[in-house]
Design a protein around this motif. Structure first.
Motif, PDB file in Angstrom:
ATOM      1  N   HIS A 194       0.836  -1.193   0.000  1.00  0.00           N
ATOM      2  CA  HIS A 194       0.000   0.000   0.000  1.00  0.00           C
ATOM      3  C   HIS A 194       0.875   1.249   0.000  1.00  0.00           C
ATOM      4  O   HIS A 194       1.990   1.246   0.498  1.00  0.00           O
ATOM      5  CB  HIS A 194      -0.919   0.010   1.220  1.00  0.00           C
ATOM      6  CG  HIS A 194      -2.039  -0.969   1.129  1.00  0.00           C
ATOM      7  ND1 HIS A 194      -3.108  -0.799   0.279  1.00  0.00           N
ATOM      8  CD2 HIS A 194      -2.257  -2.145   1.776  1.00  0.00           C
ATOM      9  CE1 HIS A 194      -3.939  -1.820   0.409  1.00  0.00           C
ATOM     10  NE2 HIS A 194      -3.442  -2.657   1.311  1.00  0.00           N
ATOM     11  N   TYR A 195       0.335   2.317  -0.534  1.00  0.00           N
ATOM     12  CA  TYR A 195       1.095   3.557  -0.635  1.00  0.00           C
ATOM     13  C   TYR A 195       1.575   4.033   0.730  1.00  0.00           C
ATOM     14  O   TYR A 195       2.707   4.515   0.869  1.00  0.00           O
ATOM     15  CB  TYR A 195       0.250   4.641  -1.314  1.00  0.00           C
ATOM     16  CG  TYR A 195       0.094   4.452  -2.798  1.00  0.00           C
ATOM     17  CD1 TYR A 195       0.937   5.103  -3.701  1.00  0.00           C
ATOM     18  CD2 TYR A 195      -0.905   3.623  -3.302  1.00  0.00           C
ATOM     19  CE1 TYR A 195       0.789   4.931  -5.077  1.00  0.00           C
ATOM     20  CE2 TYR A 195      -1.059   3.443  -4.676  1.00  0.00           C
ATOM     21  CZ  TYR A 195      -0.219   4.097  -5.552  1.00  0.00           C
ATOM     22  OH  TYR A 195      -0.353   3.920  -6.905  1.00  0.00           O
ATOM     23  N   PHE A 222       9.629   8.282   4.890  1.00  0.00           N
ATOM     24  CA  PHE A 222       8.659   8.975   5.726  1.00  0.00           C
ATOM     25  C   PHE A 222       8.533   8.246   7.062  1.00  0.00           C
ATOM     26  O   PHE A 222       8.428   7.021   7.094  1.00  0.00           O
ATOM     27  CB  PHE A 222       7.283   9.018   5.052  1.00  0.00           C
ATOM     28  CG  PHE A 222       7.220   9.870   3.821  1.00  0.00           C
ATOM     29  CD1 PHE A 222       6.748  11.168   3.894  1.00  0.00           C
ATOM     30  CD2 PHE A 222       7.642   9.378   2.591  1.00  0.00           C
ATOM     31  CE1 PHE A 222       6.685  11.961   2.762  1.00  0.00           C
ATOM     32  CE2 PHE A 222       7.590  10.155   1.452  1.00  0.00           C
ATOM     33  CZ  PHE A 222       7.114  11.467   1.542  1.00  0.00           C
ATOM     34  N   SER A 223       8.526   8.989   8.157  1.00  0.00           N
ATOM     35  CA  SER A 223       8.293   8.365   9.449  1.00  0.00           C
ATOM     36  C   SER A 223       6.820   7.996   9.576  1.00  0.00           C
ATOM     37  O   SER A 223       5.974   8.471   8.810  1.00  0.00           O
ATOM     38  CB  SER A 223       8.679   9.324  10.579  1.00  0.00           C
ATOM     39  OG  SER A 223       7.766  10.414  10.636  1.00  0.00           O
ATOM     40  N   VAL A 224       6.517   7.165  10.564  1.00  0.00           N
ATOM     41  CA  VAL A 224       5.128   6.783  10.785  1.00  0.00           C
ATOM     42  C   VAL A 224       4.286   8.019  11.094  1.00  0.00           C
ATOM     43  O   VAL A 224       3.178   8.194  10.560  1.00  0.00           O
ATOM     44  CB  VAL A 224       5.027   5.762  11.934  1.00  0.00           C
ATOM     45  CG1 VAL A 224       3.558   5.516  12.312  1.00  0.00           C
ATOM     46  CG2 VAL A 224       5.687   4.452  11.533  1.00  0.00           C
ATOM     47  N   ARG A 268       1.290  10.025  -4.909  1.00  0.00           N
ATOM     48  CA  ARG A 268       2.550  10.168  -5.647  1.00  0.00           C
ATOM     49  C   ARG A 268       3.689  10.536  -4.702  1.00  0.00           C
ATOM     50  O   ARG A 268       4.813  10.047  -4.849  1.00  0.00           O
ATOM     51  CB  ARG A 268       2.392  11.224  -6.729  1.00  0.00           C
ATOM     52  CG  ARG A 268       3.650  11.386  -7.587  1.00  0.00           C
ATOM     53  CD  ARG A 268       3.400  12.273  -8.781  1.00  0.00           C
ATOM     54  NE  ARG A 268       4.599  12.373  -9.605  1.00  0.00           N
ATOM     55  CZ  ARG A 268       4.664  13.047 -10.750  1.00  0.00           C
ATOM     56  NH1 ARG A 268       3.583  13.669 -11.210  1.00  0.00           N
ATOM     57  NH2 ARG A 268       5.792  13.084 -11.428  1.00  0.00           N
ATOM     58  N   ARG A 269       3.400  11.394  -3.738  1.00  0.00           N
ATOM     59  CA  ARG A 269       4.419  11.778  -2.755  1.00  0.00           C
ATOM     60  C   ARG A 269       4.868  10.576  -1.946  1.00  0.00           C
ATOM     61  O   ARG A 269       6.067  10.390  -1.693  1.00  0.00           O
ATOM     62  CB  ARG A 269       3.834  12.856  -1.840  1.00  0.00           C
ATOM     63  CG  ARG A 269       4.821  13.467  -0.865  1.00  0.00           C
ATOM     64  CD  ARG A 269       4.264  14.723  -0.230  1.00  0.00           C
ATOM     65  NE  ARG A 269       5.183  15.296   0.727  1.00  0.00           N
ATOM     66  CZ  ARG A 269       5.058  15.215   2.029  1.00  0.00           C
ATOM     67  NH1 ARG A 269       4.006  14.570   2.547  1.00  0.00           N
ATOM     68  NH2 ARG A 269       5.937  15.759   2.844  1.00  0.00           N
ATOM     69  N   PHE A 270       3.927   9.740  -1.526  1.00  0.00           N
ATOM     70  CA  PHE A 270       4.277   8.532  -0.767  1.00  0.00           C
ATOM     71  C   PHE A 270       5.102   7.574  -1.625  1.00  0.00           C
ATOM     72  O   PHE A 270       5.975   6.856  -1.099  1.00  0.00           O
ATOM     73  CB  PHE A 270       3.017   7.825  -0.293  1.00  0.00           C
ATOM     74  CG  PHE A 270       2.362   8.433   0.915  1.00  0.00           C
ATOM     75  CD1 PHE A 270       3.024   9.395   1.675  1.00  0.00           C
ATOM     76  CD2 PHE A 270       1.091   8.043   1.308  1.00  0.00           C
ATOM     77  CE1 PHE A 270       2.422   9.959   2.801  1.00  0.00           C
ATOM     78  CE2 PHE A 270       0.491   8.590   2.433  1.00  0.00           C
ATOM     79  CZ  PHE A 270       1.151   9.558   3.173  1.00  0.00           C
TER      80      PHE A 270
END
Length: 339
Positions: free
Chosen positions: A271-272, A281-283, A329-331
Motif C-alpha cells: 500500500h502507498y 517517511f516516518s510513521v 505520488r508523494r508517498f
C-alpha cells in the motif's frame, strides 16, 4: 437541542479507554501479534483493541438512542448492530487463529447484504432498485475489506476515519444529517478517540480485525445514509469525497497486485502508506499527512453541501481527486528523490 447528543463522543471515548485498560491483560496473553516480514512493528504487540471501540460505540448508541429522540421500533439499527457484532466475532477469531479467506468473505457478504437490504434511502433513484442494491452490496463488501487492508500502521485507521466521523457528527448536530447516523457517527468517533492513546506510535496495542472489519461496515452505512439524502449535490458527492484516500490507496494497490499476478488475498506491504515508510517517511509523518488530507476532504465535502450546485460539486470532486493523487505520488517517491 438536548444535552444527550453532546454526551455521545465523551461517553464512547471513556468507555473505549476503560474497556481497553480492563481487556489489555487478556489481549496480551491470547492475542499477541508477532512481527514477521510483512509487519510494520518490531516487537510482539497485543491486538484486538477494536473490541473496545466497537463495544463502546454500540453501548453508547443504545444508551443514548431514546434520549436523543430515536425510535427503536424499526429494523435498520438492530440489523446494523447484529451485523457489526457478527463481523467483530469473525475478526476476533481471525486475530487469534486465522480463518480461511473464503469463509471470511461469505460471512462479510452476508453482513453487508443484511445492512444494505434494510437501509433507508436511495443512492440512484432513477436506477432499478435491484441494480442499486447489488452495486451497494459489492461496494460495501469492498469497503469493509479495504478498511481492514488499510489498518497496517499505528494511528492509520484513526487518521482516515476520525475526520469524516467528526464531520458527519457535526453535520447531524447542525440538523443536516438524520438523527440515527448522527448518533452512530458520534459513538464511533468517541470509540476511536478512546483507543487513540494506546495506538500512538510506537503502538502498545493494535486494533485487529475485530475492529477494522466492523468499522468498515459502520462507515459504509454512514456514507450510504449521507449519499441517500438526495442526488449528487444532496450528499452523494460528499459521500464519495470523505473516504477517497483509503479507497484510492487500497483500490490502486489491488489493481497493481492483480496486474503483477500476485495472490491478492495474502498479506503484503504494497500500500502507498506502507511504501511511504520505506521511502523515508516516518510513521508520524505518514499518518499526519493522511489526517491532514482527510480534514481537507471533509472540508470539500462540506462545501458541496453548503453550496449545492453542479459546478461547485464537480470542482470539489476534481480538487479532491487531485489532492489524493498528489499524496499517493508523494508517498510513492523516495524521500531523496523528492527533495
Amino acid at each position: 437541542m438536548t444535552l444527550a447528543p453532546l454526551l455521545t463522543v465523551p461517553l464512547a471515548a471513556l468507555l473505549s479507554a476503560g474497556l481497553i485498560v480492563l481487556l489489555k491483560p487478556l489481549l496480551q496473553r491470547y492475542a499477541l501479534a508477532r512481527p514477521n516480514a510483512r509487519s510494520s512493528h518490531r516487537v510482539p504487540t497485543p491486538q484486538g483493541g477494536g473490541i473496545a471501540i466497537i463495544a463502546a460505540a454500540l453501548i453508547t448508541a443504545v444508551v443514548l438512542a431514546v434520549p436523543t429522540g430515536i425510535a427503536l421500533g424499526g429494523v435498520e439499527l438492530p440489523v446494523l448492530a447484529l451485523s457489526v457484532i457478527a463481523l467483530a466475532v469473525v475478526g476476533a477469531v481471525d486475530d487469534i487463529r486465522p480463518l480461511p479467506a473464503s469463509l471470511r468473505l461469505v460471512i462479510q457478504a452476508g453482513a453487508v447484504a443484511a445492512v444494505v437490504l434494510t437501509v433507508e434511502g436511495r443512492l440512484l433513484p432513477d436506477a432499478p432498485l435491484w441494480l442499486e442494491r447489488s452495486f451497494a452490496i459489492l461496494a460495501g463488501l469492498w469497503f469493509v475489506n479495504l478498511v481492514n487492508f488499510m489498518d497496517g500502521l499505528d494511528w492509520m485507521t484513526l487518521a482516515e476515519f476520525v475526520p469524516p466521523t467528526a464531520f458527519l457528527f457535526a453535520l447531524g448536530l447542525a440538523g443536516r444529517y438524520a438523527p440515527e447516523p448522527t448518533l452512530v457517527a458520534g459513538a464511533l468517533l468517541g470509540g476511536l478517540l478512546g483507543f487513540a492513546p494506546f495506538n500512538r506510535p510506537v503502538a502498545r496495542l493494535f486494533m485487529g480485525d475485530v475492529g477494522s472489519l466492523p468499522i468498515g461496515l459502520i462507515v459504509a452505512w454512514l456514507l450510504f445514509r449521507l449519499a441517500g439524502q438526495g442526488g449528487l449535490e444532496g450528499g452523494l458527492a460528499a459521500a464519495l469525497i470523505l473516504p477517497l484516500y483509503p479507497i484510492a490507496d487500497a483500490t490502486l494497490t489491488l489493481l497493481w497486485r492483480l496486474r503483477r499476478g500476485e495472490a491478492v488475498w495474502q498479506a503484503h506491504r504494497s500500500h502507498y502508506y506502507q511504501v511511504a515508510t520505506v521511502n523515508g517517511f516516518s510513521v508520524r509523518e505518514t499518518v499526519g499527512s493522511v489526517f491532514a488530507l482527510q480534514v481537507a476532504l471533509a472540508a470539500l465535502a462540506g462545501v458541496t453541501l453548503l453550496w449545492p450546485s453542479r459546478a461547485v460539486t464537480l470542482a470539489c470532486l476534481v480538487l479532491a481527486a487531485g489532492l489524493v493523487g498528489w499524496l499517493l505520488r508523494r508517498f510513492a517517491t523516495p524521500r531523496a528523490a523528492s527533495a
